[in-house]
Design a protein around this motif. Sequence first.
Motif, PDB file in Angstrom:
ATOM      1  N   LYS C 189       0.841  -1.198   0.000  1.00  0.00           N
ATOM      2  CA  LYS C 189       0.000   0.000   0.000  1.00  0.00           C
ATOM      3  C   LYS C 189       0.877   1.250   0.000  1.00  0.00           C
ATOM      4  CE  LYS C 189      -4.043   1.845   0.024  1.00  0.00           C
ATOM      5  NZ  LYS C 189      -4.950   1.617  -1.114  1.00  0.00           N
ATOM      6  N   GLU C 190       1.936   1.156   0.794  1.00  0.00           N
ATOM      7  CA  GLU C 190       2.869   2.272   0.903  1.00  0.00           C
ATOM      8  C   GLU C 190       3.501   2.574  -0.466  1.00  0.00           C
ATOM      9  OE1 GLU C 190       5.400   1.626   4.395  1.00  0.00           O
ATOM     10  OE2 GLU C 190       6.900   2.786   3.299  1.00  0.00           O
ATOM     11  N   LEU C 191       3.936   1.499  -1.108  1.00  0.00           N
ATOM     12  CA  LEU C 191       4.515   1.665  -2.440  1.00  0.00           C
ATOM     13  C   LEU C 191       3.483   2.269  -3.396  1.00  0.00           C
ATOM     14  CD1 LEU C 191       6.567  -1.614  -2.968  1.00  0.00           C
ATOM     15  CD2 LEU C 191       7.451   0.725  -2.991  1.00  0.00           C
ATOM     16  N   ASN C 192       2.265   1.766  -3.215  1.00  0.00           N
ATOM     17  CA  ASN C 192       1.172   2.217  -4.053  1.00  0.00           C
ATOM     18  C   ASN C 192       0.967   3.715  -3.881  1.00  0.00           C
ATOM     19  OD1 ASN C 192      -2.279   2.365  -3.754  1.00  0.00           O
ATOM     20  ND2 ASN C 192      -1.285   1.886  -5.733  1.00  0.00           N
ATOM     21  N   GLN C 193       1.110   4.121  -2.648  1.00  0.00           N
ATOM     22  CA  GLN C 193       0.899   5.532  -2.363  1.00  0.00           C
ATOM     23  C   GLN C 193       2.081   6.376  -2.816  1.00  0.00           C
ATOM     24  OE1 GLN C 193      -2.008   6.401   0.501  1.00  0.00           O
ATOM     25  NE2 GLN C 193      -2.606   4.988  -1.112  1.00  0.00           N
ATOM     26  N   SER C 194       3.296   5.911  -2.411  1.00  0.00           N
ATOM     27  CA  SER C 194       4.462   6.758  -2.661  1.00  0.00           C
ATOM     28  C   SER C 194       4.917   6.704  -4.125  1.00  0.00           C
ATOM     29  CB  SER C 194       5.624   6.355  -1.747  1.00  0.00           C
ATOM     30  OG  SER C 194       5.923   4.973  -1.973  1.00  0.00           O
ATOM     31  N   GLU C 195       4.946   5.529  -4.681  1.00  0.00           N
ATOM     32  CA  GLU C 195       5.514   5.399  -6.034  1.00  0.00           C
ATOM     33  C   GLU C 195       4.442   5.376  -7.105  1.00  0.00           C
ATOM     34  OE1 GLU C 195       9.005   4.710  -6.455  1.00  0.00           O
ATOM     35  OE2 GLU C 195       9.279   4.972  -4.291  1.00  0.00           O
ATOM     36  N   LYS C 196       3.213   5.401  -6.702  1.00  0.00           N
ATOM     37  CA  LYS C 196       2.090   5.291  -7.632  1.00  0.00           C
ATOM     38  C   LYS C 196       2.103   3.950  -8.362  1.00  0.00           C
ATOM     39  CE  LYS C 196      -0.124   9.248  -7.125  1.00  0.00           C
ATOM     40  NZ  LYS C 196      -0.071   8.990  -5.659  1.00  0.00           N
ATOM     41  N   THR C 197       2.656   2.961  -7.713  1.00  0.00           N
ATOM     42  CA  THR C 197       2.686   1.626  -8.294  1.00  0.00           C
ATOM     43  C   THR C 197       1.272   1.063  -8.314  1.00  0.00           C
ATOM     44  OG1 THR C 197       4.848   1.291  -7.313  1.00  0.00           O
ATOM     45  CG2 THR C 197       3.705  -0.673  -8.121  1.00  0.00           C
ATOM     46  N   THR C 198       0.938   0.496  -9.454  1.00  0.00           N
ATOM     47  CA  THR C 198      -0.374  -0.118  -9.579  1.00  0.00           C
ATOM     48  C   THR C 198      -0.277  -1.565  -9.111  1.00  0.00           C
ATOM     49  OG1 THR C 198      -0.654   1.213 -11.542  1.00  0.00           O
ATOM     50  CG2 THR C 198      -2.274  -0.553 -11.163  1.00  0.00           C
ATOM     51  N   PHE C 199      -1.212  -1.985  -8.308  1.00  0.00           N
ATOM     52  CA  PHE C 199      -1.238  -3.363  -7.850  1.00  0.00           C
ATOM     53  C   PHE C 199      -2.498  -4.043  -8.315  1.00  0.00           C
ATOM     54  CE2 PHE C 199       1.996  -1.822  -5.056  1.00  0.00           C
ATOM     55  CZ  PHE C 199       2.756  -2.923  -4.704  1.00  0.00           C
ATOM     56  N   ILE C 200      -2.324  -5.250  -8.853  1.00  0.00           N
ATOM     57  CA  ILE C 200      -3.501  -6.080  -9.102  1.00  0.00           C
ATOM     58  C   ILE C 200      -3.225  -7.387  -8.414  1.00  0.00           C
ATOM     59  CG2 ILE C 200      -4.969  -7.176 -10.828  1.00  0.00           C
ATOM     60  CD1 ILE C 200      -3.870  -5.170 -12.858  1.00  0.00           C
ATOM     61  N   PHE C 201      -4.113  -7.736  -7.505  1.00  0.00           N
ATOM     62  CA  PHE C 201      -3.874  -9.031  -6.870  1.00  0.00           C
ATOM     63  C   PHE C 201      -5.145  -9.814  -6.756  1.00  0.00           C
ATOM     64  CE2 PHE C 201      -3.971  -5.562  -3.854  1.00  0.00           C
ATOM     65  CZ  PHE C 201      -4.919  -5.936  -2.911  1.00  0.00           C
ATOM     66  N   SER C 202      -4.939 -11.118  -6.882  1.00  0.00           N
ATOM     67  CA  SER C 202      -6.099 -11.992  -6.708  1.00  0.00           C
ATOM     68  C   SER C 202      -6.068 -12.473  -5.278  1.00  0.00           C
ATOM     69  CB  SER C 202      -5.998 -13.193  -7.655  1.00  0.00           C
ATOM     70  OG  SER C 202      -5.029 -14.108  -7.169  1.00  0.00           O
ATOM     71  N   THR C 203      -7.225 -12.599  -4.700  1.00  0.00           N
ATOM     72  CA  THR C 203      -7.247 -13.050  -3.312  1.00  0.00           C
ATOM     73  C   THR C 203      -8.618 -13.547  -2.897  1.00  0.00           C
ATOM     74  OG1 THR C 203      -6.800 -12.384  -1.042  1.00  0.00           O
ATOM     75  CG2 THR C 203      -7.720 -10.707  -2.488  1.00  0.00           C
TER      76      THR C 203
END
Lengths: 260, 704, 244
Positions: C189-203
């Motif tokens: 989440k942190e990476l998502n916030q700071s680096e604007k990394t997009t995450f797609i995960f199945s769960t």
Amino acid sequence: MPRSRFLTVLALVLSLLAPRMAAALGKAELVDLLKSVDERQRNQGDWRDLVYIEQKEKDKVDVAYEALVFRRSQDQKFIILFTKPKASQGQGYLRIDKNLWFYDPSVGKWERRTERERIGGTNSRRSDFDESRLAEEYEPEDLGQEKLGAYTAQVVKLTGKPEIDLAFPVIKLWVDKETKNVLKRQEFALSGRLLRTSYYPRWKKVYSESKKTDVWYPEEMRFYDEVEKANSTLILVKSVDMRPLEPNLFTKAWLESKSR
Amino acid sequence: MRGYLDTLKVIALIALRNLFASRLKTLIVGGIILFGSLLVVVGTALVDSVDASMSRSVIGSVAGHIQVYSSKSKDELTVMGGMNMESPDLTPIDDFAALRRTLLGVPNVKAVVPMGLSSAIVTAGNTVDVVLERLRDLARRRLAGEDVQAAYESEKDHVRQIIKVLSADMDNVRKIQNEKAISQDDLAAAAKAASEELWAGFDRDPYPALEFLENRIAPLASDADMLFLRYLGTDGDAFAKSFDRMKIVDGTAIPRGQRGFLFSKWVYEQQVKLKTALRLDRINDGISKRSKTIARSEELQRWIKQNVTEVKEIMLQLDGQKTASFRRLLQGELGSQQSDVAKLLSEFFRVDDANFAHRYRFFYDKLAPQLELYRVRVGDMLTIKSFTRSGYVQSVKLRVYGTFVFEGLEDSHIAGELNLMDMVSFRELYGSLTPERAREVQEIKTMAGMKEVSREQAEAELFGKPDLGETAPIGRAGDEAEAVLRSLAGRQQREDRASQPYDPAQLEQGDVLNAAVIVKDPRRISRTIKDIEAAGAKAGIPLRAITWQKASGLVGQFVTMIRAVLYISVLIIFAVALVIINNALVMATLERMPEIGTLRAIGAQRRFLLGMLLVEALAVGVLFGSLGALLGAGIVGVIGAAGIPASNDILYFLFSGPRLHPSLSPANVIISLAIVLAVSAISSIYPGLLAMRVSPRQAMQSDD
Amino acid sequence: MNHIVSVSNVSKNYNLGQVVVPALRGVSLDVAEGEFLAIAGPSGSGKTTLLNLVGCVDTPSAGTVTVDGKQTGQLSERDLTRLRLHTIGFIFQSFNLVSVLSVLQNVELPLLLQRALSARERRERVLALLDRVGIREYSKHRPSELSGGQRQRVAIARALVTRPKLVLADEPTANLDSVTGTNILNLMKELNQSEKTTFIFSTHDARVWAYASAVVRLADGQVQDRVSAEEAVRAGGLPTGRPV
Ligand SMILES: Nc1ncnc2c1ncn2[C@@H]1O[C@H](COP(=O)(O)OP(=O)(O)OP(=O)(O)O)[C@@H](O)[C@H]1O
Ligand SMILES: [Mg+2]
């Protein structure tokens, strides 16, 4: 009964014909034939002639010699002395008893040879130049009669007697029925392999004082090599001279002295 | 660049870890590679060494670096290794001086040696012939007033002794076989030969007696011997200078400008030496060099048996005095009362392991000095008869100046087969067809009126019409004979030519069959060959130049042959290795599909995988290849120190001496590693393709 | 809005011999940059298949997938690989670590492939990351010496180490205890916030949805709906109804 009569007549006729059909010559007759072949050629004295020898070989230049032949019937001595070409002058063969010597004056050396020696490297042997001694050297066997061109020939198989040094151990001989001259010979090795075919197309006669009758000799001899098919040899005999020879002629000393 | 290195590191890491993970497979593959590279190193080192030593043998003995002969020749030239009697049919090169000039004009050429190869059979006659010939010669010289009385008497005595030996022999045969085994004629002849009346008049007139002995007695000794001699006609000086391996053993070299003959020591020992002595030497060799024993070797036993039964050869050599001396010596040595020397000799030669060494020494110390160990002695005249190129018999008489060997090749018959002769005598024996000779032949044919009849036509042509025989005119061959004989008598006697020197310039002017070329830089042989042929063409001498390998015929091809065998076996081993490595890699690849898929999925390019497999294969190759090469180098080192013994004649020649000491060259190792690396690389191609073809997902999935 | 991933009408069939198994049937999905998207669905619904398509590990039977503006169907094998290396980080459901490499080397691997950083930089970044996922002390270990959760963390570290624009994670927390799971999610989440990394995960994990910006629900190879995280949590993550 006519039938049995016929058979007896037939038997009679057959028995009369039998000896003619089995006309094969007996041993004695064959020896006699050989003897007369020899006899015609025997001189019973001294003999000289001049021979020309030519050897043709595949891929090679021809070889030719002129030579003098000396022979003495009585003790079967023999010399052949090359006179031409220059390089061979004085070389010769001397036969005494059962020895055949080769002599080369350029080195003064005598070398013991056998009867199988090819004279001067040609396909001729000592016996081709000497008197005929077939009856003495071979056992004959009848092979019937054959036409040979214009001639009818008696064919005889000759097998060499043991312990005699011979150029050819087995010979097939064609003898002219009329004259008893040899027309053709085929010479074989002991193995039965054909080595040479020889022709004697021209016979000449000369009157011999010592024999008191004619002596016959082949003026021309042609040898076809049956091993090296391309090779052939021609011998021409000329100038027969039957005057007596020096008594000590057939010695090493004489030949040495003559070619020094 | 750093990045590449690091990538390489990972690749290596993965590769090595993988190798380690499948140790067994790696070891098997490695073992094969190890063996292969070991074979390459040892094999190439051995072959190279043989090549080097053999080239020394061939170049240093007769071939030189290059052989040159006329390109018009029918056959190809081989100077050695020809086991057949025929020498190659070469067209002579007319002017050696011009040839030499042309060749020396080629930059790399150092020296040119004229040559000609031929062979002849020398019939020496039997022992009695030889003795009688000597007696005849002495008798003639004695009658001519020369002072040879002592030698003459001794030789006469010898002949009478021989007659005794022959008579005793005949008696023996009659006793053992039967009365009729010997003909009455022969017995009578022997009796006459022994009789006093034959010898009484001998001194006055020896010739009739000699002829009788030559024609009636000599044929009774049937040990006539033939000597087959291959000889090389050459310029002795130039030869000795260019072929420094040649060393004179007995006697001297042929002096400059003299006709003469040098026996190869090998031929001299094997063919000229007294057979009994030769057999003793062979037995001695067998025991001392090849650690055989008489008790166990059938070969040695056979030689002993021959020595025991064939004592006549020695008996015929003994005159009265020597017979007595032999009797005394042998009785003492054997502690025997036997008086028959023949029996004593048989007894003496019946050796065993215990007494051989002693008797061998006794033979050479005490008996041999009284014997003629060699039928032809150094200093003797040797008559060589041969058929010339133009088909005629030609003889030359040559003084035997000595014997020689090629150093290091003393025991090799391949090098030892050739005897040497001066070029001038060679030319005479070779007798090239001159126009003059051809004309002479033509003249004879014309004079005789010769006509050719073909074999096929013979019967038809010759027997077509009957010839009843004509009377020939009485010829006068006798007169013609006289004329010819007179002209013969007038000729200069040629016999003494043997001792007449010739003008050394003659050497240069005449023809040669071939010539050996020694070069300055042996590495440029193929270049020089081209230059020589070009120079020949320019000078109007059509030449063919060949390397020593080719010139040495079968022998030269021998090394090429073993090299081929070696390369083929290496090829097979590495083909097998290739298949096995390939299989192992394919299996490893299949097993590691998930891993490969993963690598692809996280962004490894195909070539990364290829690299990985390559490194894997190369690692195995380098590791085990080096190990194998190292081991091979060790083996070569050990063999090199110990040397491989030449157990037979051919090896002796190939090894250029009794032992081969192979040495390692960097090339051997480099070749081995190069082959290993190539094989490794090639074997990773297929698994590489396999790995590249699968998609990452497929690969990953095979996990479960 | 900038879509980093755009899946349009994608179908994927698996051929099992004669039988064709449709894993995805006409799926369309746009993912905006910076999203933290969860894909939910029962087992066998096609989550992994969808992620594989987006991760350029597999190709669709029909339809198009666009990642970072590039239509994957039109890229060469080489460019696809490059895309995987530089743009995407993938956390596989079954980790897929290289068994012969250590933890550190496994994580370093993508950086090595990229050949962008120096050895020191790589080391620093890897160690920091390992620290973050709590397995620094295992850096020298081999994957086989680790527990499932630890391996998962290595896989996560490997996916994140290149700081990709897009991270695809297939069940990233399935093998983790709640503390670590939370930790990891926080990191992402942190990476998502700071680096604007997009995450797609199945769960399947409902706790994870709480972090998600949205939840796409899959069923039987089809997109059921796209709901907010809260909605998803309320519905228990499962689609409300079956498609017709
Ligand atoms: N390699 C394959 N071959 C054949 N069918 C496959 C293959 N991979 C997946 N499938 C099928 O495709 C469908 C979707 O599978 P997928 O792995 O995408 O499901 P998932 O939602 O990830 O399930 P899970 O939650 O169990 O991981 C399933 O019905 C599965 O059987
Ligand atoms: Mg799944």
